[in-house]
Design a protein around this motif. Structure first.
Motif, mmCIF file in Angstrom:
data_model
loop_
_atom_site.group_PDB
_atom_site.id
_atom_site.type_symbol
_atom_site.label_atom_id
_atom_site.label_comp_id
_atom_site.label_asym_id
_atom_site.label_seq_id
_atom_site.Cartn_x
_atom_site.Cartn_y
_atom_site.Cartn_z
ATOM 1 N N ALA A 104 1.113 -1.303 -0.155
ATOM 2 C CA ALA A 104 0.094 0.061 -0.380
ATOM 3 C C ALA A 104 0.513 1.363 0.449
ATOM 4 N N ARG A 105 2.314 1.134 0.748
ATOM 5 C CA ARG A 105 2.849 2.474 0.322
ATOM 6 C C ARG A 105 3.337 2.497 -0.727
ATOM 7 N N ALA A 106 3.891 1.397 -0.862
ATOM 8 C CA ALA A 106 4.931 2.093 -2.823
ATOM 9 C C ALA A 106 3.176 1.883 -3.592
ATOM 10 N N ASN A 107 2.487 2.113 -3.102
ATOM 11 C CA ASN A 107 1.314 1.391 -4.713
ATOM 12 C C ASN A 107 1.041 0.893 -5.417
ATOM 13 N N VAL A 108 1.976 -0.687 -5.235
ATOM 14 C CA VAL A 108 1.967 -1.853 -6.399
ATOM 15 C C VAL A 108 1.075 -2.684 -5.812
ATOM 16 N N ARG A 109 0.526 -2.739 -7.350
ATOM 17 C CA ARG A 109 -0.814 -3.406 -7.886
ATOM 18 C C ARG A 109 -0.029 -5.223 -8.013
ATOM 19 N N THR A 110 0.593 -5.150 -8.904
ATOM 20 C CA THR A 110 1.001 -6.799 -9.390
ATOM 21 C C THR A 110 2.278 -6.601 -9.678
ATOM 22 N N GLY A 111 3.357 -8.449 -9.318
ATOM 23 C CA GLY A 111 4.194 -8.480 -8.836
ATOM 24 C C GLY A 111 4.524 -9.348 -8.359
ATOM 25 N N LEU A 112 5.184 -10.395 -8.186
ATOM 26 C CA LEU A 112 6.098 -10.666 -7.407
ATOM 27 C C LEU A 112 7.539 -9.976 -7.039
ATOM 28 N N ASP A 113 8.215 -9.666 -7.758
ATOM 29 C CA ASP A 113 8.718 -8.925 -7.461
ATOM 30 C C ASP A 113 9.130 -7.557 -7.048
ATOM 31 N N ARG A 114 8.177 -6.877 -7.767
ATOM 32 C CA ARG A 114 7.217 -5.342 -7.361
ATOM 33 C C ARG A 114 7.155 -6.179 -5.824
ATOM 34 N N PHE A 115 6.549 -6.505 -4.879
ATOM 35 C CA PHE A 115 6.263 -7.092 -3.760
ATOM 36 C C PHE A 115 7.726 -6.894 -3.055
ATOM 37 N N ARG A 116 8.948 -7.929 -3.306
ATOM 38 C CA ARG A 116 9.791 -7.783 -2.470
ATOM 39 C C ARG A 116 10.740 -6.487 -2.442
ATOM 40 N N ARG A 117 10.344 -6.221 -3.768
ATOM 41 C CA ARG A 117 10.808 -4.871 -3.389
ATOM 42 C C ARG A 117 10.771 -3.875 -2.617
ATOM 43 N N ALA A 118 8.707 -3.712 -2.554
ATOM 44 C CA ALA A 118 8.399 -2.395 -1.327
ATOM 45 C C ALA A 118 8.872 -3.506 -0.568
ATOM 46 N N LEU A 119 8.633 -4.387 -0.086
ATOM 47 C CA LEU A 119 8.961 -4.697 0.966
ATOM 48 C C LEU A 119 10.485 -4.668 1.916
ATOM 49 N N ALA A 120 11.705 -4.801 0.392
ATOM 50 C CA ALA A 120 13.266 -4.089 1.087
ATOM 51 C C ALA A 120 13.236 -2.251 1.296
ATOM 52 N N GLN A 121 11.971 -1.806 0.576
ATOM 53 C CA GLN A 121 12.270 -0.441 0.872
ATOM 54 C C GLN A 121 11.864 -0.053 2.531
ATOM 55 N N GLU A 122 10.827 -0.940 2.602
ATOM 56 C CA GLU A 122 10.204 -0.245 4.394
ATOM 57 C C GLU A 122 11.480 -1.026 4.908
ATOM 58 N N ALA A 123 11.609 -2.154 4.647
ATOM 59 C CA ALA A 123 13.022 -2.250 5.472
ATOM 60 C C ALA A 123 14.245 -0.896 5.725
ATOM 61 N N GLU A 124 15.105 -0.549 4.378
ATOM 62 C CA GLU A 124 15.379 -0.069 4.314
ATOM 63 C C GLU A 124 14.608 1.784 5.053
ATOM 64 N N ARG A 125 13.303 1.937 5.128
ATOM 65 C CA ARG A 125 13.457 2.799 5.872
ATOM 66 C C ARG A 125 13.447 2.579 7.615
ATOM 67 N N LEU A 126 13.243 1.874 8.182
ATOM 68 C CA LEU A 126 13.350 1.385 9.612
ATOM 69 C C LEU A 126 14.618 1.930 9.908
ATOM 70 N N GLY A 127 15.958 1.093 9.016
ATOM 71 C CA GLY A 127 16.782 0.975 9.385
ATOM 72 C C GLY A 127 17.687 3.058 8.982
ATOM 73 N N ARG A 128 16.953 3.612 8.127
ATOM 74 C CA ARG A 128 17.219 4.897 9.057
ATOM 75 C C ARG A 128 16.577 5.258 9.456
ATOM 76 N N GLU A 129 15.664 5.002 10.429
ATOM 77 C CA GLU A 129 14.882 5.589 11.510
ATOM 78 C C GLU A 129 16.045 5.187 12.230
ATOM 79 N N GLY A 130 17.123 4.773 12.573
ATOM 80 C CA GLY A 130 17.735 3.468 13.684
ATOM 81 C C GLY A 130 17.676 2.358 13.507
ATOM 82 N N ALA A 131 18.818 1.796 14.231
ATOM 83 C CA ALA A 131 18.571 0.359 14.524
ATOM 84 C C ALA A 131 19.019 -0.133 15.675
ATOM 85 N N ALA A 132 17.639 -1.054 16.195
ATOM 86 C CA ALA A 132 18.009 -1.534 17.144
ATOM 87 C C ALA A 132 18.985 -2.423 17.922
#
Length: 992
Positions: free
Chosen positions: A447-475
């Motif tokens: 939803a955040r990446a607004n990706v409708r189709t494609g398993l590869d695009r879903f993986r990239r959206a998850l990777a972007q979320e992981a990068e965002r969490l990393g930028r906010e500071g790793a625990a």
């Protein structure tokens, strides 16, 4: 041939509540006359439910322990009979469907998507043709000879195209040496009749015809046979059948007059009233004076004023209701009243399935569960949803989209992937909660990446979320959100593995079933499916079809296999047999002759309680007549069924919606005629007012059932918070929520129950606004002062920024071009406004800049206000200007400005940040209206700093009050409530 042409012993009994008990006496007498013990005989009943009731009635009639006869249906009895010697095993219907579908595929008559449906319709017609043409063969050779004779007879007649198509394809399948289901049934009936060696008693609702009647005649030639069925209503002298016969007279055939020989309804009403009055010695109004016929029936008088001699006044009730909810409540009240009277065997005849579901839900609130004999389609179960989602994901990855919203993106559709991820049967080998967390993380990421189709695009959206969490500071250790994102990646890997197991190569249906089972095994779904009733039914269906179709080599694509499996699940009925209840949901045919204490028909209107309509979409009644098939009289069958129900069950209630969505709905014609006749004869139209639901579940018969407390009365929603409940930081939008409605603030910002983000199927206005913000930020970042550009060059640069921003969006969804054209029509107006700003000495400073400011509270706490400013301008003399872009018209902004919270709050929030950047104080705060033909601005009146300070003080007071325990009432304005997703929680729109 009909039953009257056969030789069996025939007994007709008046229908009534004790019909089965009286029939049981005849059963025992028949076995005694045959000189055999009842345990050596057979009894045939119309259905298994009635077979069980008949066994119990026989045991009661015997009055002593005896060996009971086998009570079964004719279909089951015949199925246990072997086929004649030399006859090959029958061809399963699934194999016949496959052969017929292939025959249709080789002829350019129908679209590929319709082939399975047409094939199924043709199979039903073929079974009727075979049964009608062959009747009861004596042997396999006799069957083939009769079939050939029937074909030659029909082939010599001129037929229309549809009938010729049916006939030719029937001939094609008939050439197969293996008998079909209809032929196998006829052969088994013939073999059963020839080998008859024990007495047989048949209990049925009406006389048999066709092959079944021939079976009775053939069986009677070899063994004693007795047939018992209810007498026709016109042949019984009792009052109730006489009334029903007067309302629903059978057409008299043979004189050519048909219905014309039936007297008018008013005349029949006078006659039956006089006949019954003479028999009882009572003089009725109908026998003294001719009543005026008024078809506009009015509600009946109270029960105390009903005529005591009216045969149906205390037996049949017609209850109108306004809308589905009113009908459901009336039906529930009636069932509860019957249970309170001690009636323990009740039937819910579900003509209206939607209302029936609501009735079941209401009854469960009172602790009454409903045993559903009708069941529901397997396709609606969660188990079937799992396979459907898996096949849809595989088709999407293969480039076959169910939804046109796939647009320019290829791959699996996000909703199908999420449906698969959320299935409770998937990934049962994972720890509890891991699949749910993974599905939630995946849903948020796409939803955040607004990706409708494609398993590869879903993986990239998850990777972007992981990068965002990393930028906010790793625990030190992965957070729950990071673990969920990792699980979502594993989830996609498991789904892809299952898709690979399915494969894309065309294959026969048995191979596809094996691949599907292997894919389900890869998702660890087989074990939980086998532990679920519907899942076990699905696995059994797959195993049965795989066995029936073993050896088939015809290849099918994945899309064809999915269509086939959809039809199989749609045709399969699943029933939950674990529920035992005094209330049984069933259909009209299955309720006949059963000893119910009360029966309630849901949906007694003309649309739903109607003769069965032909389900064929391609082969209508004209085609059936050309093929020589009889046209059943559905209206007469419905009247006969209703007559038998009313005569058998002592209390019958019919509910119907006399009004739905503002439109009147008529009572079913047979019941309407009965109501009118009863009113003309006895002054009672049988219409009753609905009962009210009790405040608490009635005692006595419901004492053993678990009780569900009624919901508490609605009250004003006003939660109280503790300091720890309140968020430490607020956005300016959250402040606006608090001002608009404290309860909305509580739901959205404290409970965080705001609507979840969804993938936009196309470009909506919110996405359009984000694009415009990005266009203006890039354009002004590259050209802070457009006065240095020629008008043509400035327009070209702005147009280039628009093209760059919209290019991927339009490529993904071509309808987005409409939004681009809408903005392009305003480019010149925007540049004109910008030049006016620059001419007045203002210069663009920054765009999309985030600010935050801490606000001390009186009790020592702190709350931080944060937000993002769309645009900042500076002026050497007038200070700093803050702008917020709005895709609205200037008139709408002016109207809303007096109550506005955001603009003043922006000024206070950004003051410290602006000073840190060396910028002057805020001298102007305004909205920029971008949706008019000419771009303009609406500014905060007075001193922006003072207005901002007032908003900060308001927030400080509100936070101090909330931290002190002040309630948060739901007191939003009408406009606020109209667009609030928390309305279902506070219930403000539903309070009176």
């Amino acid at each position: 041939m009909t039953l009257r042409d056969t030789a069996p012993t025939l007994h007709t009994l008046p229908p009534g509540p004790d019909f089965l008990d009286r029939a049981a006496v005849f059963v025992l007498d028949a076995f005694a006359a045959a000189g055999c013990d009842p345990g050596q005989g057979w009894v045939i009943a119309p259905n298994l439910h009635l077979a069980g009731e008949l066994r119990r009635a026989i045991a009661r009639a015997a009055g002593r322990p005896i060996l009971l006869p086998r009570c079964d249906t004719l279909v089951r009895l015949a199925a246990a009979q072997p086929l004649p010697p030399g006859c090959p095993d029958p061809l399963p219907d699934s194999a016949r469907l496959l052969l017929l579908r292939q025959a249709l595929a080789g002829r350019p008559w129908f679209h590929d998507r319709a082939l399975w449906h047409v094939a199924a319709e043709l199979l039903n017609l073929f079974d009727e043709l075979t049964a009608h043409a062959v009747r009861l063969p004596g042997s396999a050779e006799d069957f083939v000879a009769r079939l050939e004779a029937a074909y030659r007879l029909t082939a010599s007649q001129p037929l229309a195209m549809e009938a010729r198509l049916v006939h030719e394809l029937w001939r094609v399948l008939s050439d197969d040496p293996r008998p079909d289901s209809a032929a196998a049934h006829a052969l088994r009936l013939g073999a059963l009749a020839e080998s008859a060696n024990r007495p047989l008693v048949v209990v049925c609702e009406r006389p048999w015809e066709g092959a079944e009647a021939e079976f009775l005649a053939a069986y009677a030639r070899h063994a004693p046979l007795t047939v018992i069925h209810p007498a026709e209503r016109a042949a019984v002298a009792a009052p109730l059948p006489r009334v029903l016969a007067a309302a629903w007279p059978a057409a008299r055939n043979g004189d050519g007059a048909g219905e014309r020989s039936v007297p008018p309804l008013a005349e029949r009403a006078r006659a039956v009233a006089a006949e019954l009055a003479a028999a009882s010695g009572v003089v009725t109004a109908a026998s003294q004076a001719e009543p005026e016929v008024d078809t506009a029936a009015t509600p009946s008088p109270a029960a105390a004023s009903r005529p005591s001699d009216a045969p149906l006044s205390d037996r049949l009730a017609l209850i109108p209701a306004r809308g589905r909810e009113a009908e459901a409540r009336a039906a529930t009240a009636q069932v509860l009243a019957w249970l309170g009277e001690g009636r323990t065997r009740l039937a819910l005849i579900a003509q209206d399935r939607l209302t029936a579901r609501r009735v079941r839900a209401l009854l469960e609130r009172y602790g009454v569960r409903v045993a559903d004999e009708t069941g529901w389609k397997l396709s609606t179960a969660r188990a079937a949803t799992l396979t459907d989602s898996l096949l849809e994901v595989a088709l999407g990855q293969a480039g076959r989209h169910r939804s046109e919203a796939g647009g320019g993106q290829g791959g699996a559709y996000h909703r199908d992937v999420l449906d698969l991820a959320k299935s409770p049967f998937a990934l049962a080998d994972w720890p509890a909660g891991r699949r749910e967390a993974a599905a939630t993380a995946l849903e948020k990421a796409v939803a955040r990446a607004n990706v409708r189709t494609g398993l590869d695009r879903f993986r990239r959206a998850l990777a972007q979320e992981a990068e965002r969490l990393g930028r906010e500071g790793a625990a030190p250790a992965p957070s729950a959100e990071e673990q969920a994102l990792a699980a979502a990646q594993d989830l996609l890997a498991r789904i892809e593995e299952a898709i690979n197991r399915l494969g894309r190569r065309a294959a026969p249906l048995p191979e596809w079933i094996g691949r599907l089972t292997w894919a389900l095994e890869g998702l660890a779904a087989l074990e939980p499916l086998s532990g679920d009733a519907a899942g076990e039914a699905l696995l059994t269906l797959l195993a049965t079809r795989a066995e029936e179709l073993a050896g088939e080599t015809l290849p099918f694509t994945l899309a064809d296999f999915r269509q086939w499996l959809d039809r199989e699940c749609e045709a399969e009925t699943f029933r939950d047999r674990t529920i035992v209840s005094p209330v049984v949901m069933t259909h009209l045919a299955a309720a006949l002759l059963r000893p119910f204490d009360g029966a309630l028909i849901l949906g007694g209107d003309a649309e739903q309680l109607a003769p069965p309509r032909p389900e064929s979409a391609y082969f209508n009644q004209t085609v059936r007549r050309e093929l020589g098939l009889p046209a059943p009289d559905g209206a007469a069958r419905l009247e006969a069924d209703l007559s038998l129900l009313i005569a058998t069950v002592p209390r019958v209630t019919v509910t119907w919606q006399e009004e739905r969505d503002g439109e009147a709905r008529l009572l079913a014609p047979p019941l309407d005629r009965l109501s009118l006749l009863h009113r003309l004869a006895w002054g009672d139209d049988l219409k009753r007012s609905p009962l009210g639901l009790p405040e608490a579940p009635p005692p006595a018969t419901l004492a053993d059932l678990p009780l569900v407390p009624l919901p508490a009365p609605l009250a004003q929603a006003a939660p109280v918070l503790t300091p720890g409940d309140l968020p430490e930081a607020l956005t300016v939008s959250a402040l606006a929520d608090l001002v608009a409605c404290p309860y909305r603030f509580f739901a959205r910002r404290v409970l965080r129950l705001g609507e979840a983000d969804e993938v936009a199927e196309g470009l909506d206005k919110a996405g359009y606004g984000e694009l415009i913000h990005g266009v203006l930020e890039r354009f002004h970042g590259a050209h802070p002062v457009i006065a240095a550009l020629a008008p043509e060059a400035a327009l070209a640069e702005l147009q280039a920024a628009v093209d760059e921003a919209f290019r991927p969006v339009v490529g993904d969804h071509y309808l987005s071009i409409a939004w681009r054209l809408r903005w392009e029509a305003r480019l010149t107006a925007y540049l004109d406004w910008q030049r006016q700003r620059e001419a007045a000495g203002w210069r663009w400073q920054a765009g999309e800049q985030a600010f935050a400011r801490a606000l001390p509270l009186a009790d020592g706490g702190v709350v931080t206000l944060k937000g993002r400013i769309d645009r900042i301008d500076v002026h050497p003399d007038e200070g700093t200007a803050l702008f917020d872009y709005k895709l609205k018209r200037i008139d709408a902004l002016k109207k809303a400005l007096p109550e506005d919270v955001q603009l003043p709050a922006y000024g206070w929030m950004a003051a410290e940040g602006l000073a840190a950047q060396g910028l002057a104080e805020v001298g102007q705060a305004a909205y920029v209206a971008l949706d008019d033909a000419s771009v303009g601005q609406v500014s905060v009146e007075g001193d922006p700093a003072a207005a901002g300070l007032a908003q900060a003080e308001r927030l400080a007071r509100a936070y101090a009050d909330m931290r002190a325990g002040t309630p948060l009432p739901a007191h939003g304005s009408l406009n606020a409530c109209a667009w609030c997703e928390a309305a279902g929680l506070c219930r403000t729109p539903h309070r009176e």
